[in-house]
Design a protein around this motif. Structure first.
Motif, PDB file in Angstrom:
ATOM      1  N   UNK A 185      56.036  -7.634 -39.699  1.00 19.67           N
ATOM      2  CA  UNK A 185      55.259  -7.996 -40.752  1.00 19.67           C
ATOM      3  C   UNK A 185      55.190  -7.392 -41.905  1.00 19.67           C
TER       4      UNK A 185
ATOM      5  N   UNK B 229      56.245  -7.440 -44.907  1.00 17.46           N
ATOM      6  CA  UNK B 229      55.986  -7.948 -46.102  1.00 17.46           C
ATOM      7  C   UNK B 229      54.530  -8.224 -46.144  1.00 17.46           C
TER       8      UNK B 229
ATOM      9  N   UNK C 192      51.929  -4.505 -43.277  1.00 19.24           N
ATOM     10  CA  UNK C 192      51.761  -3.689 -41.974  1.00 19.24           C
ATOM     11  C   UNK C 192      52.650  -2.610 -41.923  1.00 19.24           C
TER      12      UNK C 192
ATOM     13  N   UNK D 243      67.113  -6.376 -33.200  1.00 22.11           N
ATOM     14  CA  UNK D 243      66.925  -5.620 -34.328  1.00 22.11           C
ATOM     15  C   UNK D 243      67.164  -4.051 -34.239  1.00 22.11           C
ATOM     16  N   UNK D 244      68.451  -3.803 -33.522  1.00 15.30           N
ATOM     17  CA  UNK D 244      69.023  -2.629 -33.625  1.00 15.30           C
ATOM     18  C   UNK D 244      70.163  -2.593 -34.547  1.00 15.30           C
ATOM     19  N   UNK D 245      70.455  -1.625 -35.074  1.00 18.39           N
ATOM     20  CA  UNK D 245      71.939  -1.675 -35.698  1.00 18.39           C
ATOM     21  C   UNK D 245      72.804  -0.564 -35.445  1.00 18.39           C
TER      22      UNK D 245
ATOM     23  N   UNK E  37      54.727   2.124 -45.178  1.00 21.57           N
ATOM     24  CA  UNK E  37      53.929   0.998 -45.250  1.00 21.57           C
ATOM     25  C   UNK E  37      55.059  -0.112 -45.664  1.00 21.57           C
TER      26      UNK E  37
ATOM     27  N   UNK F 128      68.412   3.048 -28.803  1.00 21.79           N
ATOM     28  CA  UNK F 128      68.355   2.859 -30.169  1.00 21.79           C
ATOM     29  C   UNK F 128      66.773   3.123 -30.458  1.00 21.79           C
ATOM     30  N   UNK F 129      65.760   3.574 -29.367  1.00 22.85           N
ATOM     31  CA  UNK F 129      64.589   4.030 -29.867  1.00 22.85           C
ATOM     32  C   UNK F 129      64.179   5.045 -29.375  1.00 22.85           C
TER      33      UNK F 129
ATOM     34  N   UNK G  40      46.056  -0.422 -39.852  1.00 16.58           N
ATOM     35  CA  UNK G  40      46.735  -1.063 -40.826  1.00 16.58           C
ATOM     36  C   UNK G  40      47.383  -2.416 -40.438  1.00 16.58           C
ATOM     37  N   UNK G  41      46.585  -3.318 -40.070  1.00 10.86           N
ATOM     38  CA  UNK G  41      46.824  -4.507 -39.523  1.00 10.86           C
ATOM     39  C   UNK G  41      47.681  -5.281 -40.712  1.00 10.86           C
ATOM     40  N   UNK G  42      48.545  -6.380 -40.383  1.00 11.40           N
ATOM     41  CA  UNK G  42      49.063  -6.999 -41.338  1.00 11.40           C
ATOM     42  C   UNK G  42      48.101  -7.976 -41.967  1.00 11.40           C
TER      43      UNK G  42
ATOM     44  N   UNK H 273      70.290   2.546 -34.563  1.00 13.81           N
ATOM     45  CA  UNK H 273      69.000   2.527 -35.124  1.00 13.81           C
ATOM     46  C   UNK H 273      68.280   1.249 -34.820  1.00 13.81           C
ATOM     47  N   UNK H 274      67.009   1.226 -34.786  1.00  5.28           N
ATOM     48  CA  UNK H 274      66.328   0.319 -34.367  1.00  5.28           C
ATOM     49  C   UNK H 274      64.960   0.163 -35.502  1.00  5.28           C
ATOM     50  N   UNK H 275      64.392  -1.151 -35.463  1.00  5.71           N
ATOM     51  CA  UNK H 275      63.443  -1.090 -36.579  1.00  5.71           C
ATOM     52  C   UNK H 275      62.374  -2.273 -36.057  1.00  5.71           C
ATOM     53  N   UNK H 276      61.077  -1.945 -36.402  1.00  4.21           N
ATOM     54  CA  UNK H 276      60.171  -2.847 -36.158  1.00  4.21           C
ATOM     55  C   UNK H 276      59.583  -3.285 -37.396  1.00  4.21           C
ATOM     56  N   UNK H 277      59.909  -4.599 -37.878  1.00  3.11           N
ATOM     57  CA  UNK H 277      59.577  -4.728 -39.094  1.00  3.11           C
ATOM     58  C   UNK H 277      58.728  -6.379 -39.101  1.00  3.11           C
TER      59      UNK H 277
END
Lengths: 200, 618
Positions: free
Chosen positions: A42, A44, A47, B177-179, A11, A61-62, B368-370, A36-40
């Motif tokens: 929202x 803060x 979400x 958004x990949x690293x 979370x 990366x996924x 769990x919506x924002x 790596x990849x991330x979905x972020x």
């Protein structure tokens, strides 16, 4: 090098991105190829934050549905929600301390029973390592160190191609100085706790 | 020193795609950068903004993407290497200057980055901006990985200078958004000042000039085509009679799939990284000795249409497929398993997919919506407007920002949204075409971006609606970037002006203006009610700093509340304002003291006055 696929779900605010970052830096330190990849978007705003970490020789990366070798959930209902990423051979590590989404408080959903979550995951995947990471983080001296506890636990599984040493070293050099001590302690507590779970 | 200024060529750093892109611009000696923030591009500009404080790089957050591109166009024609970045829909806003800038060209390298968002992780649409290459005639480069994004950025500036045209640099979320570990190159020192040489017959685009410039653009298009034919970014891998043509992140999925399928002796791959103009000769040579070809690309059949046209010209009749019901969709993003399965099926290779676990007996996990943050001023504003408008048949046009989340229940304040700034102009239309009460919402940054012109329209055409400007003093959604209304001294930054929203609203002639403090609930409801009664354009400026921004500035002094025994469980607090600091303990509502910041909105609406400030310990 064989490919290992790790999904971390959390979370927003649970420090998922820092734990991914530590893994990435530790892999770089240990000479293990990593992407790596991330979905972020929202994070803060409460979400779900999902990170995918692919170790070894791969360009993606996924991680597709059913293809995670290890799933780590920082919150039990989120671990359950991410079960679509698992196959029967996946190892799952989950925190047992719930953080119910707000929809539950306003009556738009029922939080699943924690025992039921565990039995479902056990029944469908290779192994479940379940621990109260929040309590262990508190024991380490900082309730926000849940991410470090789970880093320790996932390292203990031996699924990710990293030992504790480079991860501990990365925690020392890449996390905020004031928190290094509690972070390391939290990592070690998670590492030890998961060992007990493995024995069972 | 900023991490991206590390001057150690050969050193490896773990970088986010957007950091790698920013580093690429630094290595290329970019001296001028403009943007309007938008996910997934925002971290590029955030890093360049930070870097600009330590180097000769000029960086600005422009009012919107059109402005950003025009500012950048001038710099690039004054001989300064310029980088302009935005999200994909931002390029729509900047499309007007883009199309004619292509005629005018540039004298120094200029890169225009568009960050596309397949699957719409954080966007209102998933348009495929490769078509802007076709539309404008400008070259496009598309990286397939984080490392390549950095390398290609430097090459993009060189290509731009060679062609004397801006280069479109197209990424997707999975690049941004990949690293990955990235090897640093050397840093070229930026040249921050140039000189503009007058040449109106090439710069002032009246019809007679533009007719000449269009012809010149087509000549440059031919040169670009010749470069694309031999570009190292358009390369072939593997061998065999089966061909795959792909671009961007799809290349990674294709490479992994061929490895997993042990098929590199049967399938060869053409990766297109220089994707406009499409290298027709290279593509024709590639498909000529294939038995069948599969095109793997996210979004629209951009490559596929091109490849099929080249095949037709060459009289080749082999099967070429991409977007089809049984193959790839134009919707959303691709993923490794889908690509692997389609490749195996299309070429008839043995493959047993991994079976995801059966989810049949898994109970539904609550969503769990924002949510708007605890202590978010938007929640208070929405509550006040909702109360003031009770009983009215309303339409709530909304806009793009955190406050869009107010459309979710229980607030349910948001009825219509198409793009940045649309709240104001669509309010004009709804007010004229219906007899409903129209109340529009727009954030401060979005108001400056594209709300003002709509408001001028409303005043001139005398439309009847109320516009609520949610002024939280920052661009909150994308990570607290400044906008023209922000007090930059608060961040210890000098040399900035400041534009007052109230002065702008007054200046364009809005006849009824009210400023409210949304955390004063009763007063706010009364003020909104009065504004709603006004016939014509009325504006309410709801002013309260973003809680997260205040926290970042260390200006937040949380004063949490708790629910006392006086609570009779009406649950107005939880049902009407739905602040995420509330939780249920058995049947009792509680407040998480670590989440509550003490906005006191719930305390003001509790019918029993049961919500009270926690006494500070000691």
């Amino acid at each position: 090098m064989e490919t290992t696929r790790l999904i971390i779900v959390a979370v927003g605010g649970q420090g998922n991105l820092l734990s991914s970052r530590v893994l990435g830096e530790a892999a770089l330190l240990a000479g293990v190829p990593v992407r790596m990849s991330e979905i972020h978007g929202m994070a803060q705003r409460g979400g779900v934050v999902e990170s995918a970490i692919v170790f070894g020789d791969a360009k993606s990366t996924i991680i597709s549905d059913g293809e995670a070798d290890i799933l780590v959930g920082f919150e039990p209902s989120e671990t359950l929600r991410a079960l679509n990423k698992c196959n029967s051979d996946t190892v799952t590590v989950t925190n047992l301390a719930p953080a119910p989404p707000f929809t539950v408080a306003i009556g738009r959903g029922v939080y699943p029973d924690i025992d039921r979550i565990q039995s479902l995951i056990r029944e469908k995947t290779r192994r479940l390592i379940a621990l109260d990471a929040t309590a262990l983080a508190r024991e380490a001296g900082n309730v926000l160190a849940v991410n470090m506890v789970l880093l320790g636990a996932m390292t203990q599984t031996g699924i990710i191609p990293l030992t504790a040493d480079p991860i501990r070293e990365t925690i020392q050099t890449k996390t905020r100085e004031a928190f290094v001590e509690t972070n390391l302690k939290a990592f070690d507590l998670g590492f030890q706790q998961a060992e007990c779970c493995l024995v069972e | 020193m900023h991490k991206l200024l590390t001057d150690k060529p050969g050193h490896k750093l773990l970088l986010l795609g957007n950091e790698a892109i920013a580093r690429g611009a630094v290595e290329a000696g970019a001296a001028f950068a403009t943007t309007y923030p938008g996910t997934p591009s925002s971290e590029i500009s955030l890093n360049l903004f930070q870097i600009s404080k330590e180097t000769d790089l000029y960086f600005e957050y422009s009012t919107n993407e059109k402005v950003a591109l025009e500012v950048a166009a001038a710099a690039a024609n004054a001989g300064v290497r310029t980088f302009c970045m935005m999200k994909h829909v931002g390029l729509n806003v900047a499309a007007d200057p883009l199309m004619t800038l292509a005629y005018v060209g540039v004298t120094a390298g200029m890169v225009i980055l568009t960050a596309d968002d397949p699957f719409m992780f954080s966007s209102q649409n998933e348009q495929d901006n490769r078509y802007y290459g076709k539309l404008s005639g400008l070259p496009i480069l598309e990286p397939s990985s984080v490392e390549e994004a950095k390398e290609m950025m430097a090459e993009a500036f060189a290509l731009s200078e060679r062609l004397k045209e801006p280069v479109i640099f197209r990424t997707t979320t999975r690049i941004n958004h990949s690293t990955a570990p990235v090897v640093l190159g050397g840093i070229q020192k930026p040249k921050p000042k140039g000189h503009f040489t007058k040449d109106p017959m090439n710069y002032v685009t009246v019809p007679a000039v533009s007719r000449k410039l269009h012809a010149r653009l087509l000549e440059r298009w031919d040169q670009a085509l010749a470069l694309a034919e031999t570009s190292p970014y358009n390369f072939t891998e593997g061998k065999g009679k089966f061909g795959v043509i792909c671009n961007g992140v799809s290349f990674g999925y294709v490479s992994d799939a061929i490895k997993d399928l042990n098929a590199d002796d049967r399938i060869k791959v053409l990766r297109i990284g220089f994707s406009h103009p499409l290298p027709g000769k290279l593509i024709t040579d590639f498909i000529r000795d294939c038995d069948k070809v599969l095109i793997v690309e996210e979004g629209e059949p951009y490559l596929e249409e091109g490849v099929k046209a080249f095949a037709q010209e060459a009289g080749l009749t082999l099967p070429i497929k991409g977007k089809a019901k049984e193959l790839f969709s134009r919707l959303y993003e691709l993923d490794p398993a889908t690509v692997r399965e389609r490749i195996a099926r299309y070429f008839g290779l043995d493959y047993t997919p991994r079976q995801p676990v059966d989810l049949g007996n898994v109970p539904e996990v609550p969503q769990r919506p924002p949510n708007l943050c605890a202590g978010c001023s938007h929640r208070a504003t929405y509550y006040a407007v909702k109360k003031a408008a009770e009983g009215l048949d309303t339409v709530y046009p909304t806009d793009i920002g955190c406050y869009t989340l107010g459309f979710l229940p229980p607030l349910s304040m948001g009825d219509f949204l198409i793009c940045m700034g649309s709240s104001v102009s669509t309010a004009c239309g709804f007010a004229q075409a219906t007899d409903q009460k129209v109340i529009a919402f727009i954030g401060d940054s979005t108001f400056f971006h594209s709300g003002i012109t709509g408001l001028v329209n409303a005043v001139f055409n005398n439309h009847n609606f109320t516009l609520v400007i949610l002024d939280n003093g920052t661009t909150a959604m994308t990570g607290h970037q400044p906008h023209p209304g922000v007090d930059m001294t608060r961040q210890n930054m000098e040399g900035y002006g400041r534009v007052s929203i109230e002065d702008v609203v007054r200046g364009v002639g809005v006849p009824h203006i009210t400023v409210i403090q949304p955390f004063k609930v009763k007063k706010s409801i009364e003020a909104v009610r009065e504004a709603l009664e006004y016939k014509g354009v009325s504006v309410i400026i709801s002013r309260e700093i973003c809680m997260l921004y205040a926290k970042g500035l260390k200006e937040l002094n949380p004063r949490p509340f708790y629910i006392s025994d006086k609570c009779k469980n009406h649950r107005d607090c939880i049902q009407e304002i739905a602040c995420p600091a509330f939780f249920l303990e058995g049947e009792r509502v509680r407040i998480d003291p670590t989440a509550c910041v003490g906005c006191a909105v719930c305390a003001q609406i509790c019918p029993e006055n049961a919500i009270l400030p926690l006494k500070k310990e000691g």
